[in-house]
Design an enzyme around this catalytic site. Structure first.
Site, PDB file in Angstrom:
ATOM      1  CG  HIS A 166      41.248  77.887  51.232  1.00  0.00           C
ATOM      2  ND1 HIS A 166      40.379  76.946  51.738  1.00  0.00           N
ATOM      3  CD2 HIS A 166      42.494  77.374  51.408  1.00  0.00           C
ATOM      4  CE1 HIS A 166      41.078  75.909  52.201  1.00  0.00           C
ATOM      5  NE2 HIS A 166      42.361  76.142  52.022  1.00  0.00           N
ATOM      6  CG  ASP A 194      37.206  76.242  49.815  1.00  0.00           C
ATOM      7  OD1 ASP A 194      38.013  77.193  49.835  1.00  0.00           O
ATOM      8  OD2 ASP A 194      37.470  75.153  49.262  1.00  0.00           O
ATOM      9  CG  ASP A 222      43.001  73.037  54.789  1.00  0.00           C
ATOM     10  OD1 ASP A 222      43.227  74.133  54.253  1.00  0.00           O
ATOM     11  OD2 ASP A 222      43.033  71.960  54.173  1.00  0.00           O
ATOM     12  CD  GLU A 243      43.245  75.276  48.587  1.00  0.00           C
ATOM     13  OE1 GLU A 243      44.438  74.926  48.456  1.00  0.00           O
ATOM     14  OE2 GLU A 243      42.428  74.649  49.310  1.00  0.00           O
ATOM     15  CD  GLU A 244      40.514  72.193  51.192  1.00  0.00           C
ATOM     16  OE1 GLU A 244      41.022  71.284  50.530  1.00  0.00           O
ATOM     17  OE2 GLU A 244      40.992  72.605  52.269  1.00  0.00           O
ATOM     18  CG  ASP A 249      45.955  76.435  52.723  1.00  0.00           C
ATOM     19  OD1 ASP A 249      45.404  75.936  53.726  1.00  0.00           O
ATOM     20  OD2 ASP A 249      45.662  76.117  51.558  1.00  0.00           O
ATOM     21  CG  HIS A 295      41.338  67.621  53.943  1.00  0.00           C
ATOM     22  ND1 HIS A 295      41.561  67.405  52.599  1.00  0.00           N
ATOM     23  CD2 HIS A 295      41.460  68.961  54.119  1.00  0.00           C
ATOM     24  CE1 HIS A 295      41.810  68.550  51.994  1.00  0.00           C
ATOM     25  NE2 HIS A 295      41.756  69.511  52.901  1.00  0.00           N
TER      26      HIS A 295
END
Length: 416
Positions: A85, A87, A146, A180-181, A203, A386
């Site tokens: 992904h 994002d 990520d 996705e997030e 991922d 994150h």
């Protein structure tokens, strides 16, 4: 077995380019993609794929990036898709990422330019990465590994396959998603266009991990409606929705069934957003469990707690809306055991150990699997995701690329 030397410097350069592009998703947007800046990276990737060349590389109307590396084995073998992904998480700053490269990590805590430290105590995996090449942010933003580590790995895989037509594989579908997030990564995917028997998301954290289970997930919105009026004349008239919302959050489980008090296979209720005022206040929650049936129990706790909070503030009305998000990855992978078995075999052929693990979260693969495309999740060298102390390990990204090449070789021996 296919032994190809992965171009480390090219892979690193890719990754550094990608993380500098801000692609944070916006959970408050009703558009797809939720932020147009995700399309900025999509266009870069499509241009790079076209230059390899992949003749069908393109960005669709939804900013998804598509491409195919054609089969070298004559066809009649399964098409394998690889997904990552674009994002990044909105939970940490992502503007003006300044990646820092640490060659031959010497061990110990890592001091970042911002003054933050990546500590061994906070990330024990560092003890196994001595001598490796690590990439961090400057400590003021997340890095974006990520899932730009996964993006870079898939891009490098495609380039390596194009450069080495002697490698045997069927059609390889590449797909890069948005949002996705914030749980919308598969919303615009056309599975007929993917046209694959199996897919893998890149991922996952670290190296040598095959994620075979995720949470089953629902979301809940609890809305309290009161009545606002000037406080000078509020006696007997004002109904404060904020008080009910605050009581609701306070009455939810505190010593169990929360992210702060659970681990491994334990589920939870997580209130993550509270907004509003006297007239209306809303609480957003997520419900998580590895046992799909338990989501019903968690939702009932939310409803009962909301009703009790409303009763405590006479005049307040409450509405609880629960919506389905995704289901445990395991349930769909059981329909295609080779999806995991061949991934394990590829590690074995490379002389590497691997583990099957569970994710206390979800991936695009959770929803793809539920929709009928078995999609395990594989490691991509991410750590501390994150967070402003996020980092990625280049050596683990190289190993992931090697694993995909061997995995494609094994799928090349299968028949449709």
């Amino acid at each position: 077995m296919n032994r190809i030397t992965i171009n480390r410097s090219r892979l690193l350069d890719r990754f550094l380019r990608y993380v500098r592009i801000d692609t944070a998703a916006d959970p408050n947007s009703d558009r797809y993609p939720s932020t147009e800046k995700q399309r900025d990276l999509a266009l870069v990737l499509a241009e790079e794929l076209t230059a390899m060349p992949l003749t069908d590389a393109h960005v669709d109307d939804n900013a998804l990036v598509w491409g195919t590396v054609p089969a070298t084995n004559g066809g009649n073998t399964p098409t394998v898709a690889f997904v990552a992904h674009l994002d990044t998480s909105p939970e940490a700053p992502s503007h003006q990422v300044s990646p820092q490269v640490i060659h031959a990590y010497a061990g110990g805590d890592i001091s970042l330019p911002s003054g933050n430290d990546i500590t061994v105590a906070g990330c024990p995996a560092l003890q196994k990465l001595i001598g490796k090449t690590l990439v961090t942010s400057d400590g003021t933003t997340l890095l974006g590994g990520d899932d730009k580590a996964g993006v870079a790995i898939i891009m490098e895989l495609a380039h390596t396959l194009i450069e080495n037509p002697q490698l045997q594989h069927g059609d390889v579908r590449l797909l890069f998603t948005c949002d996705e997030e914030i749980g919308r990564g598969t919303d615009k995917i056309d599975l007929e266009k993917v046209d694959a028997m199996v897919a893998y998301t890149l991922d996952g954290g670290g190296a040598g991990v095959i994620d075979v289970e995720t949470f089953s997930a629902d979301a809940a919105t609890v809305r309290f409606t009161g009545h606002n009026i000037h406080p000078a004349i509020a006696k007997g008239v004002m109904v404060n929705a904020m008080r009910a919302a605050a009581d609701f959050v306070a009455k939810l489980p505190r010593t169990k069934q929360t992210p702060e008090t659970t681990s491994e296979r334990d589920g939870f209720i997580h209130p993550h957003t509270l907004r509003g005022g006297v007239g209306e206040a809303t609480v957003e929650l997520i419900l998580r469990s590895f046992d799909t049936d338990e989501l019903v129990t968690l939702a009932e706790i939310v409803r009962q707690t909301a009703d009790a909070a409303a009763e405590g503030t006479p005049g307040v009305q409450v509405d609880v809306a629960v919506r389905r998000q995704y289901r445990n990855l395991r349930e769909g992978l059981e329909t295609l055991p080779q999806s995991v078995g061949l991934a394990e075999k590829a590690f074995e052929n490379l002389g590497r150990s691997c583990t099957q693990e569970i994710i206390r979260g979800g991936t695009d693969g959770s929803q793809l699997t539920e929709k009928g495309l078995p999609t395990p999740n594989l490691s991509s060298g991410q750590h501390n995701i994150h967070s402003v102390t996020e980092f990625a390990c280049l050596d683990e990204m190289v190993e992931a690329t090697e694993h995909l090449i061997e995995l494609l070789s094994l799928w090349s021996d299968q028949r449709c």
